[in-house]
Scaffold this motif. Structure first.
Motif, PDB file in Angstrom:
ATOM      1  N   ASN A  99       0.799  -1.226   0.000  1.00  0.00           N
ATOM      2  CA  ASN A  99       0.000   0.000   0.000  1.00  0.00           C
ATOM      3  C   ASN A  99       0.828   1.271   0.000  1.00  0.00           C
ATOM      4  N   PHE A 100       1.376   1.614   1.142  1.00  0.00           N
ATOM      5  CA  PHE A 100       2.111   2.870   1.256  1.00  0.00           C
ATOM      6  C   PHE A 100       3.141   2.727   2.355  1.00  0.00           C
ATOM      7  N   LEU A 101       4.011   3.716   2.436  1.00  0.00           N
ATOM      8  CA  LEU A 101       5.072   3.681   3.434  1.00  0.00           C
ATOM      9  C   LEU A 101       4.480   4.043   4.782  1.00  0.00           C
ATOM     10  N   ALA A 102       4.247   3.047   5.590  1.00  0.00           N
ATOM     11  CA  ALA A 102       3.590   3.240   6.870  1.00  0.00           C
ATOM     12  C   ALA A 102       4.562   2.972   8.008  1.00  0.00           C
ATOM     13  N   THR A 103       4.218   3.520   9.153  1.00  0.00           N
ATOM     14  CA  THR A 103       5.044   3.321  10.345  1.00  0.00           C
ATOM     15  C   THR A 103       4.375   2.394  11.358  1.00  0.00           C
ATOM     16  N   VAL A 104       3.270   1.791  10.957  1.00  0.00           N
ATOM     17  CA  VAL A 104       2.557   0.887  11.855  1.00  0.00           C
ATOM     18  C   VAL A 104       2.546  -0.518  11.264  1.00  0.00           C
ATOM     19  N   SER A 105       2.683  -1.491  12.113  1.00  0.00           N
ATOM     20  CA  SER A 105       2.877  -2.858  11.647  1.00  0.00           C
ATOM     21  C   SER A 105       1.667  -3.417  10.909  1.00  0.00           C
ATOM     22  N   HIS A 106       0.467  -3.000  11.249  1.00  0.00           N
ATOM     23  CA  HIS A 106      -0.693  -3.606  10.618  1.00  0.00           C
ATOM     24  C   HIS A 106      -0.856  -3.218   9.153  1.00  0.00           C
ATOM     25  N   GLU A 107      -0.069  -2.262   8.678  1.00  0.00           N
ATOM     26  CA  GLU A 107      -0.100  -1.892   7.260  1.00  0.00           C
ATOM     27  C   GLU A 107       0.830  -2.763   6.420  1.00  0.00           C
ATOM     28  N   TYR A 108       1.559  -3.635   7.050  1.00  0.00           N
ATOM     29  CA  TYR A 108       2.494  -4.499   6.333  1.00  0.00           C
ATOM     30  C   TYR A 108       1.903  -5.897   6.207  1.00  0.00           C
ATOM     31  N   HIS A 109       2.000  -6.444   5.003  1.00  0.00           N
ATOM     32  CA  HIS A 109       1.301  -7.680   4.703  1.00  0.00           C
ATOM     33  C   HIS A 109       2.159  -8.924   4.882  1.00  0.00           C
ATOM     34  N   TYR A 110       3.458  -8.776   4.742  1.00  0.00           N
ATOM     35  CA  TYR A 110       4.344  -9.932   4.786  1.00  0.00           C
ATOM     36  C   TYR A 110       5.494  -9.644   5.738  1.00  0.00           C
ATOM     37  N   TRP A 111       5.909 -10.685   6.445  1.00  0.00           N
ATOM     38  CA  TRP A 111       6.942 -10.539   7.464  1.00  0.00           C
ATOM     39  C   TRP A 111       7.991 -11.626   7.334  1.00  0.00           C
TER      40      TRP A 111
END
Length: 122
Positions: free
Chosen positions: A100-112
């Motif tokens: 999506n976008f450059l976020a600073t919160v973990s829930h915006e990231y889909h893969y780890w």
């Protein structure tokens, strides 16, 4: 997509270390990438993020001026260069990918990735 973080280890206060995150399964440039960390007894926190092209970066205040995030899209790899390490930087470091976008919160990231341990001795 799979993310493989590496490069962690035991260093002394003031040392430098470079973490790498290898992206596989899909072209790395599809993803905005971030580094997070989780220290003992602490919540996971944002460390740094980088846009798809690498032209935009974002840092947590606690690491600004000491850490540098970069990426090599030819190698599908993202790096976190850490300098002037402090004991409070000790944590498991995770790389993460967002569509999506450059976020600073973990829930915006889909893969780890699985995380790599950084230990800093004083």
């Amino acid at each position: 997509v799979q993310l493989q973080a590496s490069g962690g280890g035991l260093v002394q206060d003031g040392d430098s270390l470079r973490l790498s995150c290898a992206i596989s399964g899909r072209t790395g440039s599809h993803y905005i990438m971030g580094w997070f960390r989780q220290g003992p007894g602490k919540e996971r926190e944002f460390v740094a993020g980088i846009s798809r092209s690498g032209g935009v970066t974002e840092y947590a205040d606690s690491v600004k001026g000491r850490f540098t995030i970069s990426r090599d899209n030819r190698k599908d790899t993202v790096y976190l260069q850490m300098s002037s390490l402090k004991p409070e930087d000790a944590a498991v470091y995770y790389c993460a990918a967002s569509l999506n976008f450059l976020a600073t919160v973990s829930h915006e990231y889909h893969y780890w990735g699985q995380g790599t341990l950084v230990t800093v001795s004083s």
